[in-house]
Design a protein around this motif. Sequence first.
Motif, PDB file in Angstrom:
ATOM      1  N   ARG A 209     -18.185  71.299 107.095  1.00 12.89           N
ATOM      2  CA  ARG A 209     -16.796  71.604 107.827  1.00 12.89           C
ATOM      3  C   ARG A 209     -16.575  72.410 108.956  1.00 12.89           C
ATOM      4  O   ARG A 209     -16.709  72.912 109.703  1.00 12.89           O
ATOM      5  CB  ARG A 209     -15.038  71.537 107.932  1.00 12.89           C
TER       6      ARG A 209
ATOM      7  N   THR B 293     -16.731  73.109 117.029  1.00 12.31           N
ATOM      8  CA  THR B 293     -15.373  72.369 117.561  1.00 12.31           C
ATOM      9  C   THR B 293     -15.793  72.708 119.091  1.00 12.31           C
ATOM     10  O   THR B 293     -15.972  73.344 120.135  1.00 12.31           O
ATOM     11  CB  THR B 293     -14.339  72.242 117.599  1.00 12.31           C
TER      12      THR B 293
ATOM     13  N   VAL C 131     -16.546  65.098 115.450  1.00  7.11           N
ATOM     14  CA  VAL C 131     -16.142  65.560 114.390  1.00  7.11           C
ATOM     15  C   VAL C 131     -14.279  65.828 114.458  1.00  7.11           C
ATOM     16  O   VAL C 131     -13.687  65.153 113.836  1.00  7.11           O
ATOM     17  CB  VAL C 131     -16.540  66.778 113.555  1.00  7.11           C
ATOM     18  N   SER C 132     -14.499  66.609 115.944  1.00  7.94           N
ATOM     19  CA  SER C 132     -12.986  67.486 115.388  1.00  7.94           C
ATOM     20  C   SER C 132     -11.999  66.635 116.920  1.00  7.94           C
ATOM     21  O   SER C 132     -10.906  66.161 116.510  1.00  7.94           O
ATOM     22  CB  SER C 132     -13.117  68.798 116.348  1.00  7.94           C
TER      23      SER C 132
ATOM     24  N   ILE D 275     -15.139  60.155 109.273  1.00  9.44           N
ATOM     25  CA  ILE D 275     -15.672  61.452 108.801  1.00  9.44           C
ATOM     26  C   ILE D 275     -14.275  62.658 108.821  1.00  9.44           C
ATOM     27  O   ILE D 275     -14.518  62.729 107.157  1.00  9.44           O
ATOM     28  CB  ILE D 275     -16.479  62.603 110.168  1.00  9.44           C
ATOM     29  N   ASN D 276     -13.298  62.335 109.067  1.00  8.87           N
ATOM     30  CA  ASN D 276     -11.999  63.140 108.345  1.00  8.87           C
ATOM     31  C   ASN D 276     -11.293  62.014 107.505  1.00  8.87           C
ATOM     32  O   ASN D 276     -10.364  62.930 107.259  1.00  8.87           O
ATOM     33  CB  ASN D 276     -11.044  63.444 109.985  1.00  8.87           C
ATOM     34  N   GLU D 277     -11.538  61.121 106.866  1.00 11.39           N
ATOM     35  CA  GLU D 277     -10.467  60.488 105.959  1.00 11.39           C
ATOM     36  C   GLU D 277     -11.189  61.247 104.519  1.00 11.39           C
ATOM     37  O   GLU D 277     -12.274  61.142 104.487  1.00 11.39           O
ATOM     38  CB  GLU D 277     -11.659  58.791 105.665  1.00 11.39           C
TER      39      GLU D 277
END
Length: 326
Positions: A200, A205, A248-249, A309-311
């Motif tokens: 990450r 971002t 991603v962000s 992706i953010n889970e």
Amino acid sequence: MQLADKFGRPITDLRVSVTDRCNFRCFYCRSANPENHMPSAHLLEWDEYERLVRILAGMGIRKVRVTGGEPLVRPGVEDFIVRLKALGVQDVSMTTNGYLLAERCDRLLAAGMDRINISLDSLDRHKFERITRTKTFDQVIAGIDAAQSSRLRPVKVNAVLVRGINDSEVEAFAEFARDRDLIMRFIEFMPLDADRAWTRDMVVTGAEVYNRIAARWPLVPVAHERSETARKYRFADGRGEIGLISPVSQPFCGFCSRIRLTADGKLRTCLFSKEDHDLKPFLRGGATDHEIAGEIVSIVAEKEKGHGINEPGFVPPSRTMVSIGG
Ligand code: SAM
């Protein structure tokens, strides 16, 4: 009919990978081994692609992006574009690394290609060589020149930013967009690299890119369709535009209109799908168009709500970007 998933998202865009081979070996995508591609016998034939696109066009697919691997390394891609336009696909585009573009641009245009995206991850020749593991900087710039002197306007250039590698070039890329009057798109690094090196903190971002560019040159938002991947801004004082692609962000799954067909005939409903759906047995096993359409409807209905992706517990797909089709 209009293809849609169970969340009501209309599916109008298809990414077609015509090969998983590539003449570059970008470290954030492929492994260093040039031989890690599928046997040719696994690839769909052009007639099979055409049949699937014809079925999908009848179900509301309006945009087709030809990608790979590197689409220009598969012989016959211009003829495929001719076939796509003959099927009535409104918007046919290509994503390419640009290496072969200077010599092929005229043929792609004559075939009917509507738009092009060219990847360029560094404006510094030596860094470009380290990223792509090739010495091809001049050819890629010549490819961009060829696209810019054609009717393909505006030309979009894509850079994947990776912290510590090319994030120092954000402002230089913005100047490149301004000088050349093109759209410079900044893509967040996603966990789809063959080496599984993604972390990450390597992601630069879209917000950081926006803030750095806006601090130098005032930016004005440009309207975009809800399903578009990029948030777009033009320079208030001049030419050029930037696009921020921030999966991603700031995931944009809620309005995703895309499905993907891999070079070996697998339908994927998300870049990050855990499973893909093999259409080859239908194509080669005597299924009718109606049966294939029925299969596609049920696959698409189950399109993932989001990429995850953010889970917590996110696991990247077993296929990497080069074998999915970016
Ligand atoms: N060979 C063509 C090219 O270079 O544009 C098309 C295929 S490439 C897989 C499509 C796009 O995916 C390129 O813009 C590339 O930079 C991007 N890409 C590859 N791996 C990525 C990753 N791990 N994260 C984000 N973008 C990636």
